[in-house]
Design a protein around this motif. Structure first.
Motif, short mmCIF file in Angstrom:
data_model
loop_
_atom_site.label_atom_id
_atom_site.label_comp_id
_atom_site.label_asym_id
_atom_site.label_seq_id
_atom_site.Cartn_x
_atom_site.Cartn_y
_atom_site.Cartn_z
N GLY A 261 44.81 34.90 63.34
CA GLY A 261 43.97 34.36 64.41
C GLY A 261 42.67 33.73 63.98
O GLY A 261 41.92 33.24 64.82
N LEU A 262 42.39 33.72 62.68
CA LEU A 262 41.14 33.14 62.20
C LEU A 262 41.33 31.68 61.79
O LEU A 262 42.37 31.31 61.26
CB LEU A 262 40.59 33.93 61.00
N SER A 263 40.32 30.87 62.02
CA SER A 263 40.36 29.48 61.60
C SER A 263 40.18 29.40 60.08
O SER A 263 39.76 30.37 59.43
CB SER A 263 39.26 28.67 62.28
N ALA A 264 40.47 28.23 59.53
CA ALA A 264 40.30 28.03 58.09
C ALA A 264 38.84 28.23 57.69
O ALA A 264 38.55 28.80 56.63
CB ALA A 264 40.78 26.63 57.70
N ASP A 265 37.92 27.76 58.52
CA ASP A 265 36.49 27.93 58.21
C ASP A 265 36.10 29.41 58.20
O ASP A 265 35.34 29.85 57.33
CB ASP A 265 35.64 27.18 59.22
N ASP A 266 36.60 30.18 59.18
CA ASP A 266 36.30 31.61 59.22
C ASP A 266 36.87 32.33 58.01
O ASP A 266 36.22 33.21 57.43
CB ASP A 266 36.85 32.24 60.51
N GLU B 82 35.81 35.13 52.94
CA GLU B 82 36.08 35.26 51.50
C GLU B 82 34.79 35.16 50.70
O GLU B 82 34.55 35.95 49.78
CB GLU B 82 37.08 34.18 51.06
N ARG B 83 33.94 34.18 51.06
CA ARG B 83 32.66 34.05 50.34
C ARG B 83 31.80 35.28 50.55
O ARG B 83 31.14 35.77 49.61
CB ARG B 83 31.92 32.80 50.84
N ARG C 118 39.55 40.28 43.80
CA ARG C 118 40.81 39.58 44.10
C ARG C 118 41.13 39.83 45.58
O ARG C 118 41.23 40.97 46.01
CB ARG C 118 41.94 40.10 43.21
N ILE C 119 41.27 38.75 46.33
CA ILE C 119 41.48 38.86 47.77
C ILE C 119 42.87 38.36 48.12
O ILE C 119 43.23 37.21 47.82
CB ILE C 119 40.41 38.06 48.55
#
Length: 337
Positions: free
Chosen positions: A49-54, A59-60, A76-77
């Protein structure tokens, strides 16, 4: 007594965009697995449900919080996601001429800019206009088996319209059942990995709307109106139709709201002011945005360059509306169609 896990505690200081809770508290992430021998940590992150930007922002944030903590050198994610149920969002109005098609096209493009996988259906069987708005006039969809393949547009939003299936200017004189069947073919096309399907409905509360509601069970409806009293009366009827059919109302959009003179900057209200917002409050449904009456929007739309695709200020109202829709979807479980 076990001491608190500093790595899990650090993760939980990062807010989940969907809930506002910490990543651990919301279930978005599991406590990291840390290997102090090589000073690395592994994080499993649910990005459903998260956008690419989110996703990129989280991750950052994870790397920023964990790298350096107790000498940690690397993170590592692993991102996982449940299979997303496609959500059908209809855009309706009680009458024509309120800019519903323009709003629909720009919402779709704005959602794409916000990182969602979105498709667009022009369900105005008798007066399709999305092919002009999305610069896809004259194109014809192919089929695979019994299903149509959506047409790719230069805005990254696949779409289908009756305008793609008939000759330009050809009048469509179909009764309700035929129109409903045609609409079904557009919605049941092969949309691939599209997450949100925006459906631009014909104006009114007739057979096409009822057929779509009964067969496809939309996840939600957006109502477009001008501030004018007559438009609001018809918009109220559209809201009532969806509420009777138990289709949730995402919100009301007020279009053509205020005109700023390009010469002196004075703002006038040829269609009134604030009427749609007041009606939304009275009907106890959300008000999710206001789009001004601007020549730039009209010119861009006529030229097949929806303003939401631009980097100019005129795109912002549509990005705000798309953001409100994404927030609504994240807060609600929506059915498949």
């Amino acid at each position: 007594m076990n001491s608190p896990d500093p790595f899990a505690a650090a993760l939980d200081t990062i807010a989940d965009p969907a809930t506002g809770q910490g990543l651990i508290a919301s279930g978005r992430a599991a406590p990291p697995r840390v290997n102090m021998a090589d000073r690395t940590a592994s994080v499993i992150l649910d990005v459903t449900g998260l956008s690419a930007d989110d996703r990129a922002a989280i991750e950052r944030a994870i790397r920023g919080k964990l790298i350096g903590l107790d000498g940690l050198r690397d993170v590592r994610i692993a991102m996982t996601a449940e299979k997303t149920a496609r959500k059908l969002i209809v855009v309706g109005s009680g009458k024509g001429g309120v800019g519903k098609s323009t709003v629909s096209a720009n919402i779709a493009i704005a959602l794409k800019r916000l990182g969602m996988k979105v498709g667009l259906v022009d369900a105005d069987i008798y007066g399709p206009s999305q092919a002009r708005l999305m610069a896809s006039e004259g194109q014809r969809p192919e089929a695979e088996g019994q299903r149509l393949l959506p047409i790719a547009t230069r805005f990254g939003v696949p779409m289908l319209s009756m305008a793609h299936l008939v000759k330009p200017g050809q009048a469509i004189a179909w009764r309700g059942p035929m129109a409903g069947n045609a609409l079904g073919q557009l919605i049941d096309a092969d949309w691939g990995d599209v997450e949100i399907l925006i459906v631009d409905l014909p104006p009114g509360t007739g057979d096409v709307q009822l057929s779509l509601i009964q067969k496809h069970k939309p996840a939600g409806a957006i109502i477009v109106s001008t501030p004018q009293d007559l438009a609001l009366i018809d918009a109220t009827r559209a809201i009532d139709l969806f509420q009777q059919a138990t289709v949730p109302i995402v919100g009301v959009v007020e279009n053509m709201a205020g005109y700023a003179c390009p010469h002196c900057g004075e703002v006038s209200d040829p269609f009134g002011a604030g009427g749609a917002e007041a009606a939304a409050a009275e009907l106890e449904v959300p008000f999710i945005g206001r789009v001004p009456l601007e020549i730039a929007i009209r010119k861009a739309s006529d030229a097949g360059q929806p303003p939401a695709a631009s980097g100019e200020a005129v795109a912002q109202p549509f990005l705000d509306i798309a953001g409100a829709l994404m927030g609504w979807l994240n807060a609600k479980a929506s059915p498949k169609f």
